[in-house]
Design an enzyme around this catalytic site. Structure first.
Site, short mmCIF file in Angstrom:
data_model
loop_
_atom_site.label_atom_id
_atom_site.label_comp_id
_atom_site.label_asym_id
_atom_site.label_seq_id
_atom_site.Cartn_x
_atom_site.Cartn_y
_atom_site.Cartn_z
CG MET A 56 -33.73 -53.46 -71.58
SD MET A 56 -32.02 -53.66 -71.19
CE MET A 56 -31.76 -52.37 -69.87
CE1 TYR A 102 -37.39 -55.79 -63.13
CE2 TYR A 102 -38.17 -55.71 -65.57
CZ TYR A 102 -37.21 -55.96 -64.43
OH TYR A 102 -36.24 -56.48 -64.83
CE LYS A 149 -36.91 -33.31 -89.12
NZ LYS A 149 -36.78 -31.94 -88.41
NE ARG A 200 -36.50 -25.06 -83.96
CZ ARG A 200 -37.12 -26.17 -84.61
NH1 ARG A 200 -37.46 -27.19 -83.65
NH2 ARG A 200 -37.21 -26.25 -85.86
#
Length: 355
Positions: free
Chosen positions: A301, A253, A33, A129
């Site tokens: 990024m 950053y 999956k 669940r």
């Protein structure tokens, strides 16, 4: 071309499947999956086509991709169907749906298939669940068994905390499942990857190896205890810029890292837009030309900064392994406060190279 490559070693995939099935005993579904956990569902299934007893996916569209890729073996739909109209495709392609709710059960009983469905009936043995509660399970089983729409029924459940083997939770789920299914005929499937590795009582007729197929252990100490798994994905890129930074300077950053000595910094082509976790910043391991080093500063990024200071031979063009053979994906996941599943599933923009 950007040099970020996800090398997928299909021989390691086959090794991990065979190892998982051997440890479990009986038969095993190869869980592919979510695009085979980011590795490419069609390619991985094709590599296992003559080896695996069957496959498991989340939903119909994932199953159809496998059928279109030539996969003939059984395919289990782990989430079942979402609408009754999907059952036409389920029947046409010989898929095995999981039934985990009253709504899905009623859809199946109301269908008009040309041949009976093979069904996997799910119990909620403690995860809470999905699945029928233990006190409702036998009645749901009997309703399916009494229907001409249904052929074989596999009894199944799913563990909530099998990756914490020191807890009694999984044992309690097994006992709940066994008590509620006593006297009900048919095969049983309860072991996921962690169940296969750590819970011998969970090894029944069908195993469901998932993350272990891809060479990452679900266990806290996995990939360090001789589990025998081989990493399938090796994510690597290259240094494309080098700069010298004196002591006392920040970089990246937010200025989150300050050099405490003169530092050589390599800039590599990978970032959080490629699926590398942003939270895995200073100190996260990498391997540069096969030698372990670290990330410094904040992941951007498209770029990451790595420490070349103690690697005088490294420079522009040096290969940087983000995870694979030297650096385990589990290590990177731990540095980011997450799990290997998430990292592998999130890889994108990398060129996939199947070996």
């Amino acid at each position: 071309m950007r040099p970020l490559v996800a090398e997928i070693r299909l021989d390691n995939l086959i090794h991990n499947y065979k190892l998982s099935r051997s440890r479990h005993g009986g038969r095993a579904l190869a869980v592919v999956k979510a695009n085979a956990y980011g590795h490419g569902a069609a390619k991985c299934a094709q590599a296992l086509a003559d080896v695996a007893d069957g496959f498991a996916v989340a939903c119909l569209e994932e199953a159809l991709e496998l059928r279109e890729a030539g996969i003939k073996r059984p395919i289990v739909l782990l989430e079942g169907v979402f609408e009754a109209s999907e059952l036409d495709e389920v029947a046409r392609h010989g898929l095995w749906p999981v039934v985990q709710s009253e709504e899905q059960l009623q859809m199946l009983l109301a269908a008009r298939p040309a041949a009976p469905f093979n069904v996997w009936l799910k119990m909620d043995s403690g995860m809470h669940r999905a699945g029928f509660y233990p006190h409702d399970y036998a009645r749901a089983y009997q309703r399916l068994a009494d229907s001409a729409n249904v052929g074989d029924i596999v009894k199944m459940t799913h563990f909530a905390r099998a990756d914490e083997p020191e807890l009694s939770t999984t044992q309690a789920q097994i006992e709940t499942f066994d008590a509620a299914t006593a006297g009900l005929p048919g095969a049983v499937s309860i072991a996921n990857s962690a169940g296969i590795l750590s819970h011998p009582r969970a090894r029944r007729d069908w195993g469901r190896p998932g993350i272990v197929l891809y060479g990452a252990s679900p266990l806290p100490e996995g990939n360090h205890d001789g589990d025998g798994l081989k990493p399938v994905m090796r994510l690597a890129t290259k240094v494309f810029s080098v700069r010298e930074l004196p002591a006392g300077e920040t970089i990246g950053y937010g200025g989150t890292w300050t050099s405490d000595r003169p530092t050589r910094i390599g800039l590599i082509a990978c970032g959080y837009a490629d699926g590398y976790p942003r939270l895995a910043s200073t100190g996260s391991p990498v391997a540069i030309d096969g030698q372990r080093s670290r990330i410094i500063g904040r992941v951007s990024m498209d770029m990451i900064m790595v420490d070349l200071t103690d690697l005088p031979g490294a420079g522009i063009g040096s290969e940087v392994e983000l995870w694979g053979d030297v650096v385990s994906v589990n290590e990177v996941a731990a540095a980011a406060g997450t799990i290997s599943y998430e990292l592998l599933c999130n890889v994108k923009r990398a060129h996939k190279r199947y070996v």
